[in-house]
Design a protein around this motif. Structure first.
Motif, PDB file in Angstrom:
ATOM      1  N   UNK A  98      29.008 -13.042  36.448  1.00 50.86           N
ATOM      2  CA  UNK A  98      29.469 -13.763  37.639  1.00 50.86           C
ATOM      3  C   UNK A  98      30.531 -12.934  38.357  1.00 50.86           C
ATOM      4  N   UNK A  99      31.485 -12.396  37.605  1.00 51.49           N
ATOM      5  CA  UNK A  99      32.551 -11.570  38.191  1.00 51.49           C
ATOM      6  C   UNK A  99      31.982 -10.343  38.891  1.00 51.49           C
ATOM      7  N   UNK A 100      30.929  -9.762  38.307  1.00 50.15           N
ATOM      8  CA  UNK A 100      30.286  -8.587  38.904  1.00 50.15           C
ATOM      9  C   UNK A 100      29.401  -8.941  40.093  1.00 50.15           C
ATOM     10  N   UNK A 101      29.227 -10.224  40.350  1.00 52.18           N
ATOM     11  CA  UNK A 101      28.389 -10.649  41.470  1.00 52.18           C
ATOM     12  C   UNK A 101      26.902 -10.641  41.162  1.00 52.18           C
ATOM     13  N   UNK A 102      26.559 -10.598  39.878  1.00 52.73           N
ATOM     14  CA  UNK A 102      25.152 -10.533  39.482  1.00 52.73           C
ATOM     15  C   UNK A 102      24.512 -11.886  39.239  1.00 52.73           C
ATOM     16  N   UNK A 103      25.247 -12.961  39.447  1.00 54.18           N
ATOM     17  CA  UNK A 103      24.695 -14.291  39.244  1.00 54.18           C
ATOM     18  C   UNK A 103      25.770 -15.334  39.444  1.00 54.18           C
ATOM     19  N   UNK A 104      25.419 -16.576  39.175  1.00 57.62           N
ATOM     20  CA  UNK A 104      26.349 -17.703  39.309  1.00 57.62           C
ATOM     21  C   UNK A 104      26.158 -18.619  38.111  1.00 57.62           C
ATOM     22  N   UNK A 105      27.179 -19.392  37.811  1.00 56.42           N
ATOM     23  CA  UNK A 105      27.042 -20.383  36.747  1.00 56.42           C
ATOM     24  C   UNK A 105      26.024 -21.435  37.189  1.00 56.42           C
ATOM     25  N   UNK A 106      25.260 -21.921  36.246  1.00 58.59           N
ATOM     26  CA  UNK A 106      24.221 -22.904  36.533  1.00 58.59           C
ATOM     27  C   UNK A 106      24.817 -24.288  36.740  1.00 58.59           C
ATOM     28  N   UNK A 107      24.387 -24.923  37.815  1.00 55.77           N
ATOM     29  CA  UNK A 107      24.747 -26.315  38.106  1.00 55.77           C
ATOM     30  C   UNK A 107      23.449 -27.112  38.062  1.00 55.77           C
ATOM     31  N   UNK A 108      23.282 -27.967  37.050  1.00 60.18           N
ATOM     32  CA  UNK A 108      22.035 -28.728  36.940  1.00 60.18           C
ATOM     33  C   UNK A 108      21.891 -29.819  37.995  1.00 60.18           C
ATOM     34  N   UNK A 109      22.847 -29.898  38.911  1.00 66.18           N
ATOM     35  CA  UNK A 109      22.719 -30.860  39.992  1.00 66.18           C
ATOM     36  C   UNK A 109      23.675 -32.024  39.918  1.00 66.18           C
ATOM     37  N   UNK A 110      24.520 -32.005  38.933  1.00 64.12           N
ATOM     38  CA  UNK A 110      25.478 -33.097  38.788  1.00 64.12           C
ATOM     39  C   UNK A 110      26.895 -32.639  39.126  1.00 64.12           C
ATOM     40  N   UNK A 111      27.016 -31.417  39.689  1.00 66.79           N
ATOM     41  CA  UNK A 111      28.320 -30.905  40.059  1.00 66.79           C
ATOM     42  C   UNK A 111      29.139 -30.377  38.897  1.00 66.79           C
ATOM     43  N   UNK A 112      28.517 -30.215  37.752  1.00 64.07           N
ATOM     44  CA  UNK A 112      29.220 -29.703  36.568  1.00 64.07           C
ATOM     45  C   UNK A 112      28.612 -28.352  36.191  1.00 64.07           C
ATOM     46  N   UNK A 113      29.393 -27.290  36.375  1.00 64.38           N
ATOM     47  CA  UNK A 113      28.905 -25.953  36.043  1.00 64.38           C
ATOM     48  C   UNK A 113      28.835 -25.792  34.529  1.00 64.38           C
ATOM     49  N   UNK A 114      27.762 -25.157  34.081  1.00 63.26           N
ATOM     50  CA  UNK A 114      27.557 -24.966  32.647  1.00 63.26           C
ATOM     51  C   UNK A 114      28.035 -23.571  32.250  1.00 63.26           C
ATOM     52  N   UNK A 115      28.928 -23.503  31.272  1.00 63.20           N
ATOM     53  CA  UNK A 115      29.610 -22.269  30.905  1.00 63.20           C
ATOM     54  C   UNK A 115      28.699 -21.199  30.315  1.00 63.20           C
ATOM     55  N   UNK A 116      27.662 -21.600  29.618  1.00 60.93           N
ATOM     56  CA  UNK A 116      26.790 -20.631  28.948  1.00 60.93           C
ATOM     57  C   UNK A 116      25.454 -20.439  29.655  1.00 60.93           C
ATOM     58  N   UNK A 117      25.352 -20.853  30.900  1.00 58.30           N
ATOM     59  CA  UNK A 117      24.099 -20.720  31.631  1.00 58.30           C
ATOM     60  C   UNK A 117      24.336 -19.944  32.918  1.00 58.30           C
TER      61      UNK A 117
END
Length: 116
Positions: free
Chosen positions: A71-90
């Motif tokens: 995420x820091x490198x800009x290669x992706x984003x944390x996954x949000x399954x749609x409930x507004x809660x970002x998942x730390x390991x996804x």
């Protein structure tokens, strides 16, 4: 081999084809419909999801530190399954991402396979 210019479905199909013969891996066509993350095509190892296609993006389960670095490198984003809660390991990779989907899916397979 797929490339970043392919559709997300083609890129995910390439990942599925490459990993379907790995021990204990279950492919989307082998999994009964579940509601865990909706109707997303998913790959599992020992019945645990390690990679899935969600709204055209590849989502993989990786150690939190690895997700943080990507995420820091800009290669992706944390996954949000749609409930507004970002998942730390996804990690979510955009459909246009230049990242190697197969390498990250293999990394996710190894990570989830060790978390029994």
């Amino acid at each position: 081999m797929s490339s970043p210019g392919d559709t997300p479905e083609v890129r995910f199909a390439t990942v599925v084809t490459a990993l379907r013969s790995e021990p204990a891996v279950t492919c989307p066509s082998d999994i009964p419909h579940t509601k865990k993350f909706g109707a997303s095509p998913e790959l599992r190892v020992n019945n645990k999801i390690f990679a899935m296609l969600v709204r055209g993006a590849l989502v993989v389960k990786l150690p939190q530190q690895r997700v943080d670095a990507l995420v820091t490198a800009g290669d992706g984003a944390r996954f949000d399954p749609g409930r507004g809660r970002l998942m730390k390991e996804w990690l979510t990779l955009a459909p246009t991402s230049d990242a190697d989907w197969l390498s990250l899916a293999r990394e996710a397979l190894g990570f989830v396979n060790t978390k029994r």
